[in-house]
Design a protein around this motif. Structure first.
Motif, PDB file in Angstrom:
ATOM      1  N   ALA A  38     -51.390 -53.108 -32.590  1.00 34.39           N
ATOM      2  CA  ALA A  38     -50.479 -53.812 -33.497  1.00 34.39           C
ATOM      3  C   ALA A  38     -51.026 -53.805 -34.923  1.00 34.39           C
ATOM      4  CB  ALA A  38     -50.253 -55.241 -33.011  1.00 34.39           C
ATOM      5  N   ARG A  39     -52.299 -54.101 -35.069  1.00 35.08           N
ATOM      6  CA  ARG A  39     -52.915 -54.110 -36.402  1.00 35.08           C
ATOM      7  C   ARG A  39     -52.877 -52.715 -37.036  1.00 35.08           C
ATOM      8  NH1 ARG A  39     -56.786 -57.575 -34.008  1.00 35.08           N
ATOM      9  NH2 ARG A  39     -58.141 -55.777 -33.736  1.00 35.08           N
ATOM     10  N   LYS A  40     -53.209 -51.681 -36.245  1.00 36.92           N
ATOM     11  CA  LYS A  40     -53.201 -50.311 -36.766  1.00 36.92           C
ATOM     12  C   LYS A  40     -51.811 -49.893 -37.241  1.00 36.92           C
ATOM     13  CE  LYS A  40     -57.015 -48.300 -34.170  1.00 36.92           C
ATOM     14  NZ  LYS A  40     -57.371 -47.311 -33.130  1.00 36.92           N
ATOM     15  N   LEU A  41     -50.793 -50.417 -36.584  1.00 35.72           N
ATOM     16  CA  LEU A  41     -49.424 -50.054 -36.928  1.00 35.72           C
ATOM     17  C   LEU A  41     -48.798 -51.018 -37.938  1.00 35.72           C
ATOM     18  CD1 LEU A  41     -48.163 -48.899 -33.421  1.00 35.72           C
ATOM     19  CD2 LEU A  41     -48.823 -47.481 -35.376  1.00 35.72           C
ATOM     20  N   GLY A  42     -49.616 -51.912 -38.486  1.00 35.01           N
ATOM     21  CA  GLY A  42     -49.159 -52.777 -39.580  1.00 35.01           C
ATOM     22  C   GLY A  42     -48.514 -54.082 -39.190  1.00 35.01           C
ATOM     23  N   CYS A  43     -48.692 -54.502 -37.949  1.00 33.37           N
ATOM     24  CA  CYS A  43     -48.118 -55.780 -37.514  1.00 33.37           C
ATOM     25  C   CYS A  43     -49.172 -56.885 -37.612  1.00 33.37           C
ATOM     26  CB  CYS A  43     -47.629 -55.679 -36.067  1.00 33.37           C
ATOM     27  SG  CYS A  43     -46.332 -54.457 -35.857  1.00 33.37           S
ATOM     28  N   ARG A  44     -48.709 -58.076 -37.901  1.00 34.74           N
ATOM     29  CA  ARG A  44     -49.624 -59.218 -38.029  1.00 34.74           C
ATOM     30  C   ARG A  44     -50.157 -59.707 -36.695  1.00 34.74           C
ATOM     31  NH1 ARG A  44     -47.209 -63.221 -42.598  1.00 34.74           N
ATOM     32  NH2 ARG A  44     -47.045 -61.645 -44.229  1.00 34.74           N
ATOM     33  N   ASN A  45     -49.326 -59.579 -35.662  1.00 34.83           N
ATOM     34  CA  ASN A  45     -49.712 -60.089 -34.343  1.00 34.83           C
ATOM     35  C   ASN A  45     -48.928 -59.353 -33.253  1.00 34.83           C
ATOM     36  OD1 ASN A  45     -47.118 -61.281 -34.301  1.00 34.83           O
ATOM     37  ND2 ASN A  45     -47.895 -63.119 -35.293  1.00 34.83           N
ATOM     38  N   GLU A  46     -49.226 -59.698 -32.013  1.00 34.64           N
ATOM     39  CA  GLU A  46     -48.562 -59.035 -30.888  1.00 34.64           C
ATOM     40  C   GLU A  46     -47.063 -59.314 -30.874  1.00 34.64           C
ATOM     41  OE1 GLU A  46     -50.354 -59.384 -27.005  1.00 34.64           O
ATOM     42  OE2 GLU A  46     -52.342 -59.516 -27.907  1.00 34.64           O
ATOM     43  N   GLU A  47     -46.686 -60.532 -31.228  1.00 44.24           N
ATOM     44  CA  GLU A  47     -45.270 -60.891 -31.228  1.00 44.24           C
ATOM     45  C   GLU A  47     -44.491 -59.994 -32.201  1.00 44.24           C
ATOM     46  OE1 GLU A  47     -43.209 -64.697 -32.929  1.00 44.24           O
ATOM     47  OE2 GLU A  47     -43.995 -65.133 -30.922  1.00 44.24           O
ATOM     48  N   GLY A  48     -45.010 -59.835 -33.400  1.00 42.08           N
ATOM     49  CA  GLY A  48     -44.366 -58.960 -34.381  1.00 42.08           C
ATOM     50  C   GLY A  48     -44.338 -57.512 -33.914  1.00 42.08           C
ATOM     51  N   PHE A  49     -45.400 -57.108 -33.236  1.00 38.15           N
ATOM     52  CA  PHE A  49     -45.472 -55.751 -32.688  1.00 38.15           C
ATOM     53  C   PHE A  49     -44.370 -55.519 -31.661  1.00 38.15           C
ATOM     54  CE2 PHE A  49     -47.053 -53.274 -29.049  1.00 38.15           C
ATOM     55  CZ  PHE A  49     -47.138 -52.026 -29.643  1.00 38.15           C
ATOM     56  N   TYR A  50     -44.253 -56.434 -30.705  1.00 39.43           N
ATOM     57  CA  TYR A  50     -43.232 -56.271 -29.670  1.00 39.43           C
ATOM     58  C   TYR A  50     -41.826 -56.327 -30.257  1.00 39.43           C
ATOM     59  CZ  TYR A  50     -46.641 -56.505 -25.895  1.00 39.43           C
ATOM     60  OH  TYR A  50     -47.679 -56.244 -25.041  1.00 39.43           O
ATOM     61  N   MET A  51     -41.614 -57.174 -31.268  1.00 42.03           N
ATOM     62  CA  MET A  51     -40.300 -57.218 -31.917  1.00 42.03           C
ATOM     63  C   MET A  51     -40.008 -55.897 -32.611  1.00 42.03           C
ATOM     64  SD  MET A  51     -39.363 -61.019 -33.175  1.00 42.03           S
ATOM     65  CE  MET A  51     -40.772 -61.496 -34.128  1.00 42.03           C
ATOM     66  N   SER A  52     -41.015 -55.307 -33.245  1.00 38.98           N
ATOM     67  CA  SER A  52     -40.833 -54.017 -33.912  1.00 38.98           C
ATOM     68  C   SER A  52     -40.519 -52.915 -32.908  1.00 38.98           C
ATOM     69  CB  SER A  52     -42.079 -53.651 -34.718  1.00 38.98           C
ATOM     70  OG  SER A  52     -42.260 -54.557 -35.781  1.00 38.98           O
ATOM     71  N   VAL A  53     -41.168 -52.945 -31.763  1.00 39.06           N
ATOM     72  CA  VAL A  53     -40.855 -51.985 -30.700  1.00 39.06           C
ATOM     73  C   VAL A  53     -39.429 -52.226 -30.211  1.00 39.06           C
ATOM     74  CG1 VAL A  53     -41.412 -51.249 -28.344  1.00 39.06           C
ATOM     75  CG2 VAL A  53     -43.258 -51.672 -29.986  1.00 39.06           C
ATOM     76  N   GLY A  54     -39.060 -53.496 -30.071  1.00 38.25           N
ATOM     77  CA  GLY A  54     -37.728 -53.851 -29.569  1.00 38.25           C
ATOM     78  C   GLY A  54     -36.596 -53.392 -30.461  1.00 38.25           C
ATOM     79  N   VAL A  55     -36.792 -53.425 -31.769  1.00 36.77           N
ATOM     80  CA  VAL A  55     -35.732 -52.985 -32.689  1.00 36.77           C
ATOM     81  C   VAL A  55     -35.831 -51.498 -33.016  1.00 36.77           C
ATOM     82  CG1 VAL A  55     -35.415 -55.252 -33.718  1.00 36.77           C
ATOM     83  CG2 VAL A  55     -36.969 -53.635 -34.801  1.00 36.77           C
ATOM     84  N   GLY A  56     -36.906 -50.861 -32.575  1.00 37.72           N
ATOM     85  CA  GLY A  56     -37.049 -49.424 -32.762  1.00 37.72           C
ATOM     86  C   GLY A  56     -37.780 -49.000 -34.015  1.00 37.72           C
ATOM     87  N   SER A  57     -38.351 -49.942 -34.765  1.00 34.53           N
ATOM     88  CA  SER A  57     -39.085 -49.535 -35.968  1.00 34.53           C
ATOM     89  C   SER A  57     -40.473 -49.004 -35.622  1.00 34.53           C
ATOM     90  CB  SER A  57     -39.162 -50.679 -36.979  1.00 34.53           C
ATOM     91  OG  SER A  57     -39.803 -51.797 -36.433  1.00 34.53           O
ATOM     92  N   ILE A  58     -40.954 -49.312 -34.429  1.00 38.97           N
ATOM     93  CA  ILE A  58     -42.168 -48.677 -33.895  1.00 38.97           C
ATOM     94  C   ILE A  58     -41.755 -47.981 -32.606  1.00 38.97           C
ATOM     95  CG2 ILE A  58     -44.431 -49.043 -32.843  1.00 38.97           C
ATOM     96  CD1 ILE A  58     -44.871 -51.360 -34.732  1.00 38.97           C
TER      97      ILE A  58
END
Length: 66
Positions: A38-58
């Motif tokens: 998550a940090r490597k991909l620019g997310c602040r935390n796991e929650e933001g990471f999973y949301m980004s995966v969910g909307v397709g931005s990651i």
């Protein structure tokens, strides 16, 4: 309006986690350090990471390439 935004965020988080777990299982990948990815991909935390995966931005490919 806030309720809809919150509901959508929760849905995206849940979907992101679900799709990542499914793809990792399908590909035989385990032991991912989600917090580090998550940090490597620019997310602040796991929650933001999973949301980004969910909307397709990651994309899943981006996750597995890290």
């Amino acid at each position: 309006m806030q309720w809809f935004r919150t509901q959508s965020s929760e849905d995206n988080l849940r979907y992101g986690r679900q799709i990542l777990e499914q793809e990792c299982k399908r590909l035989g990948v385990s032991g991912l350090d989600i917090e580090a990815i998550a940090r490597k991909l620019g997310c602040r935390n796991e929650e933001g990471f999973y949301m980004s995966v969910g909307v397709g931005s990651i994309r899943i490919d981006d996750v597995l390439d890290t």
